[in-house]
Write an enzyme that holds these catalytic residues in place. Structure first.
Site, PDB file in Angstrom:
ATOM      1  N   ASN A 172       3.474 -12.265  16.171  1.00 44.70           N
ATOM      2  CA  ASN A 172       2.404 -11.270  16.357  1.00 44.70           C
ATOM      3  C   ASN A 172       1.543 -11.663  17.557  1.00 44.70           C
ATOM      4  O   ASN A 172       1.813 -12.658  18.214  1.00 44.70           O
ATOM      5  CB  ASN A 172       1.576 -11.138  15.073  1.00 44.70           C
ATOM      6  CG  ASN A 172       0.963 -12.456  14.671  1.00 44.70           C
ATOM      7  OD1 ASN A 172       0.116 -12.995  15.382  1.00 44.70           O
ATOM      8  ND2 ASN A 172       1.404 -12.999  13.546  1.00 44.70           N
ATOM      9  N   ARG A 173       0.504 -10.881  17.808  1.00 42.01           N
ATOM     10  CA  ARG A 173      -0.265 -11.042  19.059  1.00 42.01           C
ATOM     11  C   ARG A 173      -1.407 -12.059  18.950  1.00 42.01           C
ATOM     12  O   ARG A 173      -2.250 -12.122  19.834  1.00 42.01           O
ATOM     13  CB  ARG A 173      -0.849  -9.690  19.470  1.00 42.01           C
ATOM     14  CG  ARG A 173       0.194  -8.647  19.809  1.00 42.01           C
ATOM     15  CD  ARG A 173      -0.507  -7.349  20.217  1.00 42.01           C
ATOM     16  NE  ARG A 173       0.394  -6.216  20.177  1.00 42.01           N
ATOM     17  CZ  ARG A 173       1.243  -5.903  21.134  1.00 42.01           C
ATOM     18  NH1 ARG A 173       1.317  -6.655  22.218  1.00 42.01           N
ATOM     19  NH2 ARG A 173       2.019  -4.840  21.034  1.00 42.01           N
TER      20      ARG A 173
END
Ligand code: PMT
Length: 405
Positions: free
Chosen positions: A207-208
Site C-alpha cells: 500500500n501507499r
C-alpha cells in the site's frame, strides 16, 4: 522535537557569542521554549534585542532585575536544561569556584536541572592547566562539557577552541533532555510503513504508506526519554538515530516482532498500514505472462492488534484507523473491537494528508468515548500532540500514591 521543554541559554562574552543566535533559532524551531541569560561581556558582542526578537521572550542579564527579585531561583526552577554556549574561560573559572556574582553564575548554582557547557576560547587558553582543572572540577559535579572544535581561531592560531558545531550542541541538548525526559523507563514500540505480501518472486501486494507517521512517533517518544523500538515495513526513510530498528516485510513478520516484545512494552503505537490480505499461494519463481486474465486468491493476514488484545497485557495500546468515510463512527467500532486504549482516526480521503503525505489530520478517541479532533498538522508536530494526549490519559489513570503518614 523539544516541544514543551524549557531551555535556559546562557551567553557569555566570547567572539563566538553571535553563534548563540543560530543556536537559539534551531532550539526554538525544534519546539523548545528558550530564555536567554547574558553576561555583561556578552552584551558587548551581541545585543539582547536580537535574542529577545528571536526567542519572543524577555532576555535577562541583571541579578537585581526589578521584575523578579529572586530571578535566578525562578529561572532555575522552570528550566529543564541550562546550556551555556559559548562559555568563556572566565565563566568556567567562576562556575568551578562556585561564584555567584552575576545572574548567570547564580543561576548555575541554583540549577537542579542538567547543565551543559560549550566552551569557546583561544587554543592557548583551552590548553592551559587551570582551564583544564576547572573543566575537570565541573565534570566531577555532573556538568556536561561539549568540547570545542579544532580549527582557525580569531587570534589567527589554528587549534582547539572553536565553539562546537550547532548540530553537535543540539545533539547533546537532545541527549541530555532524553535521559531526563518524562518517559524515561518506558519502552515504546512503534510500527510504521506498509507490509509487503509476495505474489511471486518479484511481485507484491502493498500500500501507499511511507512510514512518515510511525517514524515521527518513534522520534517523539525518543526525545521524551523512552526506549524505542521501531518495527518498520519497507520505506525509503533514513534510519532514525537513537531508536532500535527492526525491519520486517510481511504482516506475519510484523506480528512476530510485536508479539515477541509485548511483555516488555509500555506503550504500543500501531501506525503501520498492515496488509489485510495476502496471496494464498506465493510462487517461488516469476509467474509467466500468459496474455489472459488470472485470479489470485487472497486470504486474511493475522490481526496483530486483535492478538495483542487477547493477551490482556498491561500495555497501553494505540491503534490507527485509516478511513475514507464515516471516520469517527468506524474508528469507535475498531476501538471497541480491538480493545484499544486510544484510536487515532486518520482521514485518508483527501490529498495532502494521510498516506505518503508530510501532513496528517486525525481525530483521537479514547476508551471513555472522549473525541478530540486535531487540525491538519505536519506529522512530526502531530506525533507530539498524540504523545501529549497519551501522557495525559496515563497520568489520570495512574493511581495516586497513598497519603504519607
Ligand atoms: O505511513 P504514512 O505515509 O505516514 O501514513 C500514515 C498512515 C495513514 C498509514 C497512518 O497514519 C495510519 O492511519 N495507519 C493505520 C493504517 C491502517 O492499516 O488502518 P486500518 O484501519 O486498516 O487498521 C486499524 C489498525 O489495525 C491499525 O493500527 C493497524 O496497524 C492495525 N492492523 C491492521 C491490520 C492487521 N492485519 N493487523 C493490525 O493490527
Amino acid at each position: 522535537m523539544l516541544t514543551g521543554r524549557h531551555v535556559v541559554l546562557g551567553v557569555t562574552g566570547s567572539i563566538a557569542a553571535y553563534k548563540a543566535v543560530g543556536l537559539l533559532r534551531r532550539l526554538t524551531e525544534r519546539g523548545a521554549q528558550v530564555t536567554v541569560v547574558m553576561t555583561a561581556a556578552a552584551k558587548r558582542f551581541v545585543t539582547p534585542l536580537t535574542f529577545q526578537a528571536l526567542s519572543r521572550r524577555p532576555v535577562y542579564d541583571d541579578l537585581f532585575d526589578p521584575r523578579d527579585e529572586i530571578l535566578h531561583l525562578s529561572l532555575a526552577q522552570a528550566a529543564d536544561l541550562f546550556l551555556i554556549a559559548p562559555a568563556t574561560a572566565n565563566t568556567l573559572a567562576r562556575l568551578a569556584a562556585g561564584s555567584a556574582n552575576d545572574l548567570l553564575s547564580s543561576l548555575a548554582l541554583s540549577a537542579r536541572c542538567p547543565v551543559l557547557l560549550a566552551p569557546a576560547m583561544d587554543a592557548v587558553m583551552w590548553e592551559h592547566p587551570l582551564v583544564q582543572r576547572n573543566l575537570d572540577a565541573l565534570r566531577g559535579i555532573g556538568v556536561g562539557i561539549i568540547p570545542p572544535e579544532s580549527g582557525p581561531l580569531a587570534s589567527g592560531l589554528v587549534g582547539p577552541g572553536r565553539l562546537a558545531a550547532e548540530d553537535v550542541i543540539l545533539a547533546a541538548v537532545e541527549a541530555r533532555l532524553e535521559s531526563s525526559g518524562p518517559w524515561v523507563g518506558a519502552h515504546v514500540v512503534v510500527t510504521a510503513g506498509p507490509t509487503r505480501e509476495a505474489i511471486d518472486a518479484v511481485r507484491t501486494i502493498t500500500n501507499r504508506s511511507s512510514g512518515k507517521m510511525g517514524y515521527a512517533l518513534a522520534d517523539a517518544a525518543r526525545v521524551r526519554g523512552a526506549m524505542v523500538t521501531l518495527i518498520t515495513g519497507p520505506t525509503d526513510l533514513p534510519v532514525p538515530v537513537g531508536v532500535d530498528v527492526v525491519a520486517v516485510e510481511t504482516a506475519e513478520e510484523m506480528r512476530r516482532a510485536v508479539l515477541d516484545r509485548i511483555d516488555k512494552t509500555t506503550i504500543l503505537l500501531m501506525a503501520a498500514a498492515v496488509a489485510d490480505y495476502r496471496p494464498k499461494v506465493s510462487s517461488p519463481g516469476k509467474l509467466k505472462k500468459s496474455g489472459s486474465a488470472i485470479a489470485i486468491e487472497l486470504v486474511p493476514t493475522p490481526d496483530i492488534l486483535g492478538e495483542v488484545a487477547a493477551l490482556r497485557t498491561e500495555t497501553f495500546v494505540v491503534g490507527f484507523a485509516a478511513e475514507t468515510d464515516r471516520l469517527v463512527e468506524r474508528a469507535i467500532e475498531k476501538l471497541h473491537r480491538k480493545q484499544l486504549d486510544l484510536i487515532v482516526a486518520n482521514d485518508v480521503s483527501r490529498p495532502g494528508i494521510g498516506f505518503g503525505a508530510d501532513d496528517n489530520e486525525v481525530t483521537m478517541i479514547d476508551r471513555t468515548g472522549a473525541v478530540m479532533p486535531l487540525p491538519r498538522l505536519p506529522k512530526r508536530v502531530l506525533a507530539d500532540r498524540i504523545l501529549d494526549h497519551i501522557h495525559a490519559i496515563r497520568l489520570q489513570e495512574r493511581p495516586s500514591p497513598p497519603p504519607s503518614t
